[in-house]
Design an enzyme around this catalytic site. Sequence first.
Site, PDB file in Angstrom:
ATOM      1  N   MET A  54      41.304 -26.441  21.988  1.00 29.00           N
ATOM      2  CA  MET A  54      41.101 -27.525  20.962  1.00 29.00           C
ATOM      3  C   MET A  54      41.675 -26.983  19.630  1.00 29.00           C
ATOM      4  O   MET A  54      41.142 -26.062  18.970  1.00 29.00           O
ATOM      5  CB  MET A  54      39.760 -27.738  20.727  1.00 29.00           C
ATOM      6  CG  MET A  54      39.064 -28.581  22.185  1.00 29.00           C
ATOM      7  SD  MET A  54      37.484 -29.240  21.630  1.00 29.00           S
ATOM      8  CE  MET A  54      36.448 -27.543  21.629  1.00 29.00           C
ATOM      9  N   ASP A  84      43.956 -36.796  26.996  1.00 24.65           N
ATOM     10  CA  ASP A  84      43.622 -37.683  25.826  1.00 24.65           C
ATOM     11  C   ASP A  84      43.083 -39.087  26.298  1.00 24.65           C
ATOM     12  O   ASP A  84      43.333 -39.184  27.383  1.00 24.65           O
ATOM     13  CB  ASP A  84      44.854 -37.532  24.700  1.00 24.65           C
ATOM     14  CG  ASP A  84      44.569 -37.589  23.452  1.00 24.65           C
ATOM     15  OD1 ASP A  84      43.921 -38.514  23.050  1.00 24.65           O
ATOM     16  OD2 ASP A  84      45.044 -36.822  22.586  1.00 24.65           O
ATOM     17  N   HIS A 104      36.607 -30.738  13.407  1.00 19.75           N
ATOM     18  CA  HIS A 104      36.082 -30.916  11.877  1.00 19.75           C
ATOM     19  C   HIS A 104      36.204 -32.338  11.885  1.00 19.75           C
ATOM     20  O   HIS A 104      35.786 -32.678  10.882  1.00 19.75           O
ATOM     21  CB  HIS A 104      37.237 -30.271  11.426  1.00 19.75           C
ATOM     22  CG  HIS A 104      38.501 -30.858  11.055  1.00 19.75           C
ATOM     23  ND1 HIS A 104      39.249 -30.215   9.952  1.00 19.75           N
ATOM     24  CD2 HIS A 104      39.052 -31.649  11.463  1.00 19.75           C
ATOM     25  CE1 HIS A 104      40.554 -30.942  10.083  1.00 19.75           C
ATOM     26  NE2 HIS A 104      40.271 -31.712  10.996  1.00 19.75           N
ATOM     27  N   GLY A 160      42.476 -33.491  23.569  1.00 18.14           N
ATOM     28  CA  GLY A 160      43.091 -34.269  22.424  1.00 18.14           C
ATOM     29  C   GLY A 160      44.605 -33.830  22.085  1.00 18.14           C
ATOM     30  O   GLY A 160      44.927 -33.594  21.114  1.00 18.14           O
ATOM     31  N   ASP A 182      37.823 -39.864  28.158  1.00 20.45           N
ATOM     32  CA  ASP A 182      37.301 -39.739  26.907  1.00 20.45           C
ATOM     33  C   ASP A 182      36.393 -38.363  26.963  1.00 20.45           C
ATOM     34  O   ASP A 182      35.509 -38.099  27.868  1.00 20.45           O
ATOM     35  CB  ASP A 182      36.111 -41.043  27.116  1.00 20.45           C
ATOM     36  CG  ASP A 182      35.256 -41.165  25.852  1.00 20.45           C
ATOM     37  OD1 ASP A 182      35.139 -40.086  25.020  1.00 20.45           O
ATOM     38  OD2 ASP A 182      34.600 -41.936  25.323  1.00 20.45           O
ATOM     39  N   MET A 183      36.659 -37.823  25.991  1.00 18.81           N
ATOM     40  CA  MET A 183      35.909 -36.224  26.267  1.00 18.81           C
ATOM     41  C   MET A 183      34.759 -36.236  26.039  1.00 18.81           C
ATOM     42  O   MET A 183      33.630 -35.362  26.067  1.00 18.81           O
ATOM     43  CB  MET A 183      36.652 -35.431  25.029  1.00 18.81           C
ATOM     44  CG  MET A 183      36.244 -35.799  23.602  1.00 18.81           C
ATOM     45  SD  MET A 183      36.860 -34.935  22.332  1.00 18.81           S
ATOM     46  CE  MET A 183      35.783 -35.862  20.912  1.00 18.81           C
TER      47      MET A 183
END
EC number: 2.1.1.-
Length: 373
Positions: free
Chosen positions: A265, A232, A279, A209, A252-253
């Site tokens: 992260m 990402d 979160h 990300g 896509d993670m």
Amino acid sequence: MGSTANIQLATQSEDEERNCTYAMQLLSSSVLPFVLHSTIQLDVFDILAKDKAATKLSALEIVSHMPNCKNPDAATMLDRMLYVLASYSLLDCSVVEEGNGVTERRYGLSRVGKFFVRDEDGASMGPLLALLQDKVFINSWFELKDAVLEGGVPFDRVHGVHAFEYPKLDPKFNDVFNQAMINHTTVVMKRILENYKGFENLKTLVDVGGGLGVNLKMITSKYPTIKGTNFDLPHVVQHAPSYPGVDHVGGDMFESVPQGDAIFMKVMSKSLAEAWILHDWSDGHCLKLLKNCHKALPDNGKVIVVEANLPVKPDTDTTVVGVSQCDLIMMAQNPGGKERSEQEFRALASEAGFKGVNLICCVCNFWVMEFYK
């Protein structure tokens, strides 16, 4: 006895008065963020920072640095705003006797207020406040009560789409969000690099990300021997600029994560579409992500997680209050998003296959944690 009873009654009366005063303050607590946001828009913090000739300025002197100001009452209005900020320690204030019973308040930067001054990279906390005060976010709070009673995410109830999808429909808000993330990342990453030494001795690092790759740019600038992979969504990394030692990879993670000695992260990425962080997601989504990270790591690998920690028991300490408010922001804006306790992070890590979690250091109220394979 009578004297003791009178003292007890007086003490109870004083306590009741303090409690009532605090309750009254809470009624107007929304004033602070709006005043702070307006003050930032007026460049007050930067004006105070740039004026090297004086340690403190009056409201009239501050207004003199605003070339577009045409309101004759501006100084009076601004002084009342700065008074509020000084009462929250966002500014320092001195009262100067002018004679004949006339006084003048003069304001300077406080240690807290300096976080709202643009640094050498042009970054500050101001754009993040602009995001939280944007009508797109503010309107979500009006749906909080009905969301509790009827279900749903307040943001979705207002706008009809998830917070991750909305920026595509509103370019202006998308820019507000991106600026908030860029500034927040720059401020926090600088402090992480000053305090966290866990990047040393790494050969490869994957930023999950990572958006446009700014995190890795900053990391590899300090640790040039690290080979970075910025991971990402494809439509995000296709716009990422080239940085020495950094490769941009789209994917896509929730399907897979690139291999590396360590995976990074950090809370808050570079755009809303890239906010692939713990979160923002439910426990189920986080577990799926962490399992993918576990598969991508060597036996001695680690995931470096930067997240807030929400204590199990509420507390009036500023650190706890701040995280609890962020938790409500997650609840109001993101489907399944929440802040987690240390115990919850350990449980997620364990279920994903990690052997342990170390809390290394706290930076800007975020904990740098290492999940060890």
